[in-house]
Design a protein around this motif. Sequence first.
Motif, mmCIF file in Angstrom:
data_model
loop_
_atom_site.group_PDB
_atom_site.id
_atom_site.type_symbol
_atom_site.label_atom_id
_atom_site.label_comp_id
_atom_site.label_asym_id
_atom_site.label_seq_id
_atom_site.Cartn_x
_atom_site.Cartn_y
_atom_site.Cartn_z
ATOM 1 N N GLN A 76 0.816 -1.222 0.000
ATOM 2 C CA GLN A 76 0.000 0.000 0.000
ATOM 3 C C GLN A 76 0.847 1.268 0.000
ATOM 4 O O GLN A 76 0.491 2.284 0.592
ATOM 5 C CB GLN A 76 -0.965 -0.001 1.198
ATOM 6 C CG GLN A 76 -1.938 -1.169 1.214
ATOM 7 C CD GLN A 76 -2.884 -1.176 0.031
ATOM 8 O OE1 GLN A 76 -3.429 -0.139 -0.363
ATOM 9 N NE2 GLN A 76 -3.083 -2.342 -0.575
ATOM 10 N N GLN A 77 1.964 1.230 -0.715
ATOM 11 C CA GLN A 77 2.839 2.395 -0.785
ATOM 12 C C GLN A 77 2.333 3.463 -1.753
ATOM 13 O O GLN A 77 2.769 4.619 -1.657
ATOM 14 C CB GLN A 77 4.245 1.960 -1.223
ATOM 15 C CG GLN A 77 4.958 1.026 -0.245
ATOM 16 C CD GLN A 77 5.643 1.773 0.887
ATOM 17 O OE1 GLN A 77 5.087 2.733 1.439
ATOM 18 N NE2 GLN A 77 6.838 1.351 1.230
ATOM 19 N N TYR A 78 1.446 3.090 -2.677
ATOM 20 C CA TYR A 78 0.978 4.034 -3.687
ATOM 21 C C TYR A 78 -0.555 4.086 -3.718
ATOM 22 O O TYR A 78 -1.237 3.160 -3.287
ATOM 23 C CB TYR A 78 1.464 3.623 -5.083
ATOM 24 C CG TYR A 78 2.908 3.224 -5.178
ATOM 25 C CD1 TYR A 78 3.933 4.109 -4.858
ATOM 26 C CD2 TYR A 78 3.273 1.935 -5.603
ATOM 27 C CE1 TYR A 78 5.269 3.732 -4.965
ATOM 28 C CE2 TYR A 78 4.594 1.549 -5.714
ATOM 29 C CZ TYR A 78 5.589 2.447 -5.390
ATOM 30 O OH TYR A 78 6.907 2.072 -5.503
ATOM 31 N N ASN A 79 -1.045 5.166 -4.283
ATOM 32 C CA ASN A 79 -2.470 5.294 -4.566
ATOM 33 C C ASN A 79 -2.767 4.537 -5.853
ATOM 34 O O ASN A 79 -2.233 4.864 -6.907
ATOM 35 C CB ASN A 79 -2.833 6.776 -4.713
ATOM 36 C CG ASN A 79 -4.277 6.988 -5.115
ATOM 37 O OD1 ASN A 79 -5.138 6.157 -4.858
ATOM 38 N ND2 ASN A 79 -4.561 8.119 -5.758
ATOM 39 N N PRO A 326 1.927 8.252 -3.867
ATOM 40 C CA PRO A 326 0.990 8.163 -2.747
ATOM 41 C C PRO A 326 0.107 9.400 -2.669
ATOM 42 O O PRO A 326 0.432 10.458 -3.221
ATOM 43 C CB PRO A 326 1.916 8.091 -1.533
ATOM 44 C CG PRO A 326 3.112 8.892 -1.954
ATOM 45 C CD PRO A 326 3.268 8.691 -3.434
ATOM 46 N N ARG A 330 -1.231 10.586 3.006
ATOM 47 C CA ARG A 330 -0.554 9.354 3.420
ATOM 48 C C ARG A 330 0.953 9.580 3.525
ATOM 49 O O ARG A 330 1.604 9.111 4.466
ATOM 50 C CB ARG A 330 -0.852 8.238 2.421
ATOM 51 C CG ARG A 330 -2.282 7.715 2.445
ATOM 52 C CD ARG A 330 -2.627 7.114 3.784
ATOM 53 N NE ARG A 330 -3.876 6.373 3.762
ATOM 54 C CZ ARG A 330 -4.455 5.846 4.837
ATOM 55 N NH1 ARG A 330 -3.898 6.003 6.036
ATOM 56 N NH2 ARG A 330 -5.589 5.171 4.743
ATOM 57 N N GLY A 455 -3.603 2.513 0.974
ATOM 58 C CA GLY A 455 -2.883 3.481 0.164
ATOM 59 C C GLY A 455 -3.736 4.210 -0.846
ATOM 60 O O GLY A 455 -3.349 5.274 -1.337
#
Length: 481
Positions: A76-79, A326, A330, A455
């Motif tokens: 979940q490091q990115y959107n 992200p 966040r 994320g």
Amino acid sequence: MKTYLYKIILVLLISVTAISCSDFLDVVPQDKILEDQTYSNEAGIQNAHNGLYLQLTANELYGRQLTMDAVEVLGQQYNMPTSYIQNKMASYAYSEAVPKQTITAIWEKAYTTILGCNRFLESVDKYPGVVSTEKMNELKGETIAIRAMLHFDMLRLFGPIYKVAPSNPAVPYYDIATTKANPILPAKEVITKVLADLDLSLTLLKNDPILTSGKYKATTAFDGNPYYSANRGQRLNYLAVKCLKARVLLYAGDKVGASTVANEVIAFTKTTSFFPWTSYLEATNSESPDRTFSSENFFSLSDYTLYQKQQQLFDSSLDNLSIYAPLLSRLNAVFESNDNDYRSLPSWKVPITGGKTMKTFFKYEDVPNKAKVFRLQIPILKLSEMYLIAAETSTVPADGIALLNTLRFNRGLVNLSTSAVLTTEIAKEYKKEFIGEGQLFFYYKRNNITAIPNGSAASGNITMGPLQYVVPLPDSEINFQ
């Protein structure tokens, strides 16, 4: 991987049937000719060995999916909104087409590379005396470590939550070159084999030049051949294997063992000048910032296509429906809205081109000075992780806080108080330290954390369990078991 191997065998069989029996008896097999050409001379052996590292930089492995792409999406490091091709991966919908394709490619490339390691180890034994014992020990030690690292990461990705079910089926282990399907082993048996390989590797690498000359300097060791003594930081050297062993022991729940090894590495760095902490001025240099803190890295892969991947995933010219970035809220939460942390400012900026209003990722962007030794490097094993492992396994909380404070000081942060909650602060550092390096998802899985930040939403968590943490084996593997 097995599908690929069976195709190779089929082609060979067809080729053989096209030759008459009398002709066949007079023909030297092509693979034997190629093996002779490769392993009967030192240059060929070096090329074959270096080819294993080139395989590690493939998109399916540490050149992309196991560092900055798939495993970071899982963490979940990115959107990843619904329009993104990796949205299904971010939703842990492993049966969907794109995740299945990505997962299969990772698996097959990993095990094909493992096969390459075993082929190398068996082939060099057929040609004794081509290189000295010292050189051969180094070549074999590194190759065995590559084999162990790949098996371990397949275990981390496809195996059970080890903390909960170490006896559950995980992955097969291959320590000989074979096209037959090895059985899927329980996770704890895979760990045992990984550790055995790492111990063998350490024995073979006990005279590694990195221990006396550092990462880059070519020495007169091994007949002055720079292949064996220069750029040791781009190879799985003795210290890197130690780091990997600490990582494996911690994953397996052996805190005493992990603590011992991590502290051994830390103690070594204090006796030499080979692995200094990267300074603020080096990390934030306006001309050529060292965003990967290269002086601290025990093992980094040299990827000559790294900047293409930076452009494909993170470049500000990408449209908002495809860039990996992200949500700002966040990102601010990760760095606690503190740009004094120099993991933040040089790697995360609102770009001046591309019309982006959010911060984008610059960690792997090229620098103007092409002579910088840190160009093209993807960190795999590094000093900060040893401090985090030593802190987590400390039996005295105050000692753990002191170790964290050493890391924090060298990232521009103030000291934690002695009353800080050690586990909470360690989790914060994992989120900051390994972005684009593929470690956060495995940190969550190792600790069986049941809820992680979503994320793709400004707030809220995702509930995690075996369905999310345990990536299913590819059909290509299941069908041949």
